[in-house]
Design a protein around this motif. Sequence first.
Motif, PDB file in Angstrom:
ATOM      1  N   VAL A   1      24.435 -11.619  90.214  1.00  0.00           N
ATOM      2  CA  VAL A   1      25.207 -12.635  90.925  1.00  0.00           C
ATOM      3  C   VAL A   1      26.665 -12.240  91.122  1.00  0.00           C
ATOM      4  CG1 VAL A   1      23.722 -14.538  90.229  1.00  0.00           C
ATOM      5  CG2 VAL A   1      25.649 -13.897  88.773  1.00  0.00           C
ATOM      6  N   GLN A   2      27.100 -11.155  90.469  1.00  0.00           N
ATOM      7  CA  GLN A   2      28.473 -10.701  90.660  1.00  0.00           C
ATOM      8  C   GLN A   2      28.614  -9.787  91.873  1.00  0.00           C
ATOM      9  OE1 GLN A   2      28.794  -9.617  86.230  1.00  0.00           O
ATOM     10  NE2 GLN A   2      30.885 -10.210  86.722  1.00  0.00           N
ATOM     11  N   TYR A   3      27.491  -9.404  92.449  1.00  0.00           N
ATOM     12  CA  TYR A   3      27.526  -8.632  93.687  1.00  0.00           C
ATOM     13  C   TYR A   3      27.499  -9.605  94.871  1.00  0.00           C
ATOM     14  CZ  TYR A   3      26.495  -4.495  90.839  1.00  0.00           C
ATOM     15  OH  TYR A   3      26.542  -3.480  89.922  1.00  0.00           O
ATOM     16  N   ASP A   4      27.934  -9.161  96.022  1.00  0.00           N
ATOM     17  CA  ASP A   4      28.033 -10.050  97.182  1.00  0.00           C
ATOM     18  C   ASP A   4      26.900  -9.856  98.185  1.00  0.00           C
ATOM     19  OD1 ASP A   4      28.712  -7.625  98.273  1.00  0.00           O
ATOM     20  OD2 ASP A   4      30.770  -8.170  98.806  1.00  0.00           O
ATOM     21  N   ASP A   5      25.788  -9.242  97.737  1.00  0.00           N
ATOM     22  CA  ASP A   5      24.700  -8.978  98.674  1.00  0.00           C
ATOM     23  C   ASP A   5      23.442  -9.801  98.389  1.00  0.00           C
ATOM     24  OD1 ASP A   5      23.882  -7.790  96.337  1.00  0.00           O
ATOM     25  OD2 ASP A   5      23.832  -5.746  97.125  1.00  0.00           O
ATOM     26  N   ASP A   6      23.571 -10.826  97.526  1.00  0.00           N
ATOM     27  CA  ASP A   6      22.464 -11.736  97.226  1.00  0.00           C
ATOM     28  C   ASP A   6      21.267 -11.039  96.575  1.00  0.00           C
ATOM     29  OD1 ASP A   6      23.760 -14.011  98.231  1.00  0.00           O
ATOM     30  OD2 ASP A   6      23.153 -13.507 100.274  1.00  0.00           O
ATOM     31  N   ARG A   7      21.501  -9.914  95.926  1.00  0.00           N
ATOM     32  CA  ARG A   7      20.408  -9.232  95.233  1.00  0.00           C
ATOM     33  C   ARG A   7      19.909 -10.057  94.052  1.00  0.00           C
ATOM     34  NH1 ARG A   7      23.464  -4.004  92.921  1.00  0.00           N
ATOM     35  NH2 ARG A   7      24.468  -4.251  94.961  1.00  0.00           N
TER      36      ARG A   7
ATOM     37  N   VAL B   1      20.623 -17.949  86.038  1.00  0.00           N
ATOM     38  CA  VAL B   1      20.330 -18.513  87.347  1.00  0.00           C
ATOM     39  C   VAL B   1      18.896 -19.045  87.326  1.00  0.00           C
ATOM     40  CG1 VAL B   1      20.078 -18.063  89.812  1.00  0.00           C
ATOM     41  CG2 VAL B   1      21.891 -16.915  88.526  1.00  0.00           C
ATOM     42  N   GLU B   2      18.724 -20.284  87.757  1.00  0.00           N
ATOM     43  CA  GLU B   2      17.378 -20.854  87.859  1.00  0.00           C
ATOM     44  C   GLU B   2      16.577 -20.122  88.937  1.00  0.00           C
ATOM     45  OE1 GLU B   2      15.980 -23.145  86.090  1.00  0.00           O
ATOM     46  OE2 GLU B   2      17.588 -24.306  85.135  1.00  0.00           O
ATOM     47  N   GLY B   3      15.260 -20.144  88.783  1.00  0.00           N
ATOM     48  CA  GLY B   3      14.396 -19.605  89.819  1.00  0.00           C
ATOM     49  C   GLY B   3      14.254 -18.096  89.807  1.00  0.00           C
ATOM     50  N   SER B   4      14.307 -17.471  88.632  1.00  0.00           N
ATOM     51  CA  SER B   4      14.123 -16.024  88.565  1.00  0.00           C
ATOM     52  C   SER B   4      12.689 -15.657  88.942  1.00  0.00           C
ATOM     53  CB  SER B   4      14.421 -15.521  87.152  1.00  0.00           C
ATOM     54  OG  SER B   4      13.422 -15.962  86.245  1.00  0.00           O
ATOM     55  N   PRO B   5      12.471 -14.434  89.404  1.00  0.00           N
ATOM     56  CA  PRO B   5      11.107 -14.027  89.761  1.00  0.00           C
ATOM     57  C   PRO B   5      10.220 -13.903  88.519  1.00  0.00           C
ATOM     58  CG  PRO B   5      12.617 -12.171  89.935  1.00  0.00           C
ATOM     59  CD  PRO B   5      13.460 -13.380  89.705  1.00  0.00           C
ATOM     60  N   ARG B   6       8.940 -14.168  88.723  1.00  0.00           N
ATOM     61  CA  ARG B   6       7.981 -13.992  87.632  1.00  0.00           C
ATOM     62  C   ARG B   6       7.436 -12.573  87.658  1.00  0.00           C
ATOM     63  NH1 ARG B   6       2.458 -17.525  86.250  1.00  0.00           N
ATOM     64  NH2 ARG B   6       1.663 -16.064  84.654  1.00  0.00           N
ATOM     65  N   ILE B   7       7.308 -11.986  86.473  1.00  0.00           N
ATOM     66  CA  ILE B   7       6.641 -10.695  86.357  1.00  0.00           C
ATOM     67  C   ILE B   7       5.459 -10.859  85.406  1.00  0.00           C
ATOM     68  CG2 ILE B   7       8.691  -9.312  86.832  1.00  0.00           C
ATOM     69  CD1 ILE B   7       8.951  -8.826  83.800  1.00  0.00           C
TER      70      ILE B   7
ATOM     71  N   ASP C   1       8.380  -4.849  85.364  1.00  0.00           N
ATOM     72  CA  ASP C   1       9.748  -4.330  85.336  1.00  0.00           C
ATOM     73  C   ASP C   1      10.693  -5.362  85.935  1.00  0.00           C
ATOM     74  OD1 ASP C   1      12.113  -2.912  85.512  1.00  0.00           O
ATOM     75  OD2 ASP C   1      11.213  -1.129  86.393  1.00  0.00           O
ATOM     76  N   LEU C   2      11.604  -5.865  85.107  1.00  0.00           N
ATOM     77  CA  LEU C   2      12.537  -6.880  85.599  1.00  0.00           C
ATOM     78  C   LEU C   2      13.809  -6.283  86.182  1.00  0.00           C
ATOM     79  CD1 LEU C   2      15.044  -7.117  83.401  1.00  0.00           C
ATOM     80  CD2 LEU C   2      13.447  -8.530  82.154  1.00  0.00           C
ATOM     81  N   SER C   3      13.942  -4.960  86.131  1.00  0.00           N
ATOM     82  CA  SER C   3      15.185  -4.365  86.622  1.00  0.00           C
ATOM     83  C   SER C   3      15.331  -4.524  88.136  1.00  0.00           C
ATOM     84  CB  SER C   3      15.258  -2.886  86.250  1.00  0.00           C
ATOM     85  OG  SER C   3      14.264  -2.132  86.914  1.00  0.00           O
ATOM     86  N   PHE C   4      14.232  -4.463  88.866  1.00  0.00           N
ATOM     87  CA  PHE C   4      14.273  -4.595  90.325  1.00  0.00           C
ATOM     88  C   PHE C   4      15.373  -3.739  90.944  1.00  0.00           C
ATOM     89  CE2 PHE C   4      12.380  -8.721  89.002  1.00  0.00           C
ATOM     90  CZ  PHE C   4      11.150  -8.577  89.625  1.00  0.00           C
ATOM     91  N   GLY C   5      15.461  -2.499  90.446  1.00  0.00           N
ATOM     92  CA  GLY C   5      16.413  -1.554  91.015  1.00  0.00           C
ATOM     93  C   GLY C   5      17.779  -1.535  90.363  1.00  0.00           C
TER      94      GLY C   5
END
Length: 298
Positions: free
Chosen positions: A167-173, A114-120, A125-129
């Motif tokens: 992106v497979q979840y439906d909560d826009d995480r 997905v384009e536009g991933s957050p920068r770290i 930590d890229l897991s973001f939970g």
Amino acid sequence: MTLHDVPSEQAAREEDLIARVQRSFDACQDPRLKELMQAVVKHLHAFLRDVRLTEEEWNKGIEFLTAVGHLTDDKRQEFILLSDTLGASMQTIAINNEAYGDATEATVFGPFFVEGSPRIEPGGDLSFGAAGEPCWVEGTVCDADGTPIAGAKVEVWEADEDGFYDVQYDDDRVAARAHLFTEADGSYRFWGVTPTPYPIPHDGPVGGMLAATGRSPMRASHLHFMVEAPGCRTLVTHIFVRGDELLDSDTVFGVKESLVKDFDRRPAGTPTPDGRAVEGTWTQVRFDIVLAPADGRG
């Protein structure tokens, strides 16, 4: 009946049709497009004639491709899954990423970038939970001459321990994906989650094809990378977990021996490289990346 058993008059009619379809592209002003379309006609008709496709099979094929199209959207690319599972993605990668010295090998892009991933920042930590065992990843990026590359963009994405991408979840995480830039010495480092095996989405037509043909939808454990730097060939690749029993049966044919790495598991309580407090076990892997020049061949 095989093509060799076809009466000569019938074969001549079939060959005449191929010639007429190919000639229909003669006026194409784009030489490459003309080449591609005429080659598609040649090889498509060769397949049809070789297997002596029935009209029922033709209809089934159209239904299958229609279903692939209906399921494809901005979050799920069923056509890429189809390409991957037929080996077409890996073949295209092999053609377009010729070996160059010690340059890191490429593998499949996959359908979940997905384009536009957050920068770290380095060490972030890229897991973001995202659920999973913590994993410390470190390495360097250099060019084919061994010169470290500062400021190379390192894009990373992976599935969580349950085998799902964000992106497979439906909560826009947004989770288990990010990008960072190499430091002055070409180094990079970050926390992610330890890769685990998972099935590609198999609730659609591609999954139906795999089931009908007795193939598994499982992918070997892996972590996606895309690395970009000026003057260098963009690298799309994974690293795989040594010891994974699926290395020899990855359903998209993406595994290469040079990309199989040791993910060393550390016991609970082992000090981490950056001093982070981790509950339970964690893993550590090193992946040094060599980029080929943008015009590199052979």
